[in-house]
Design a protein around this motif. Structure first.
Motif, PDB file in Angstrom:
ATOM      1  N   SER A 172    -154.155  26.261  22.289  1.00  0.00           N
ATOM      2  CA  SER A 172    -152.973  27.091  23.111  1.00  0.00           C
ATOM      3  C   SER A 172    -154.219  27.800  24.567  1.00  0.00           C
ATOM      4  N   TRP A 205    -156.884  24.075  17.123  1.00  0.00           N
ATOM      5  CA  TRP A 205    -155.671  23.885  15.756  1.00  0.00           C
ATOM      6  C   TRP A 205    -156.398  21.955  15.540  1.00  0.00           C
ATOM      7  N   LEU A 223    -149.052  25.890  25.176  1.00  0.00           N
ATOM      8  CA  LEU A 223    -149.163  25.327  23.555  1.00  0.00           C
ATOM      9  C   LEU A 223    -149.065  24.119  23.794  1.00  0.00           C
ATOM     10  N   THR A 277    -144.590  30.726  20.354  1.00  0.00           N
ATOM     11  CA  THR A 277    -145.537  31.932  18.697  1.00  0.00           C
ATOM     12  C   THR A 277    -144.793  31.268  17.428  1.00  0.00           C
ATOM     13  N   ILE A 297    -147.278  28.761  15.653  1.00  0.00           N
ATOM     14  CA  ILE A 297    -148.912  29.419  15.361  1.00  0.00           C
ATOM     15  C   ILE A 297    -148.593  29.170  13.782  1.00  0.00           C
ATOM     16  N   ASN A 300    -151.904  26.777  12.270  1.00  0.00           N
ATOM     17  CA  ASN A 300    -152.393  27.440  10.593  1.00  0.00           C
ATOM     18  C   ASN A 300    -152.470  26.084  10.249  1.00  0.00           C
TER      19      ASN A 300
END
Length: 148
Positions: free
Chosen positions: A47, A70, A104, A128, A131, A135
Motif C-alpha cells: 500500500s 506484503w 493498494l 480494504t 488486507i 496478512n
C-alpha cells in the motif's frame, strides 16, 4: 410506442453483457481466490500514499510513498515510481492515482511499477477487504490490543 418497445427491448437485452460474458482477469471462486491469484502473480504487493503525478496521460508517472508491504523487498517509507506503461493508460484502465490518495498495488513489473486494474491494483479505500487476506498470505500477524 408499445410496438417499438417490444422490438427494441429484446435487442438491448441480447446486446447487454452478462456475467458469463464479462471480461475478467481473475479466476472464479470468490474474492479469496482472486486475492490469492493476484498475490501469487505479483512480485510486489504494497500500500502507498500518492505523492504526485507527472507527465501526459500516455506516459504519466506517479511517485508513491510505501505504507505497508506484503510481498517484495520494499521498505515502509520508501519512495517508488509507478507508470501506466505504453499500452496501459492510467485513465482507460481504471487506475487513476490522485495526489493525496492511497493505493493498494499488486505488480509483477520491475520499478517503475506498472499500475493497472487487471493486477487488482486499486484505491486503498475500495481494497480494504484484501488486507486481512494479504496478512494471512504473507504471514503477517495482526496487532490486537489486549490480545496475544
Amino acid at each position: 410506442m408499445r410496438t417499438w418497445l417490444s422490438l427494441i427491448l429484446p435487442a438491448l437485452v441480447a446486446l447487454a453483457p452478462t456475467v458469463a460474458s464479462a471480461t475478467t482477469c481473475w479466476p472464479d471462486g470468490g474474492e479469496r481466490a482472486q486475492v490469492r491469484a493476484a498475490f501469487e502473480a505479483s512480485s510486489v504487493v504494497f500500500s502507498a500514499y500518492v505523492l504526485d503525478v507527472s507527465g501526459a496521460s500516455d506516459d504519466a508517472t506517479a511517485r508513491l510513498k510505501v505504507l505497508q508491504v506484503w510481498k517484495g523487498g520494499l521498505e515502509v517509507g520508501q519512495i517508488v515510481q509507478t507508470t501506466a506503461g505504453e499500452s496501459v493508460r492510467f485513465i482507460s484502465d481504471g487506475v487513476v492515482p490522485l495526489p493525496g490518495t492511497a493505493l493498494l498495488v499488486y505488480s509483477s513489473s520491475p520499478e517503475p511499477y506498472m499500475l493497472h486494474t487487471c493486477s487488482r491494483t486499486r484505491d486503498l479505500d475500495s481494497a480494504t477487504r484484501d488486507i486481512p487476506l494479504l496478512n494471512s498470505l504473507s504471514g503477517k500477524r495482526l496487532y490486537r490490543p489486549g490480545g496475544s
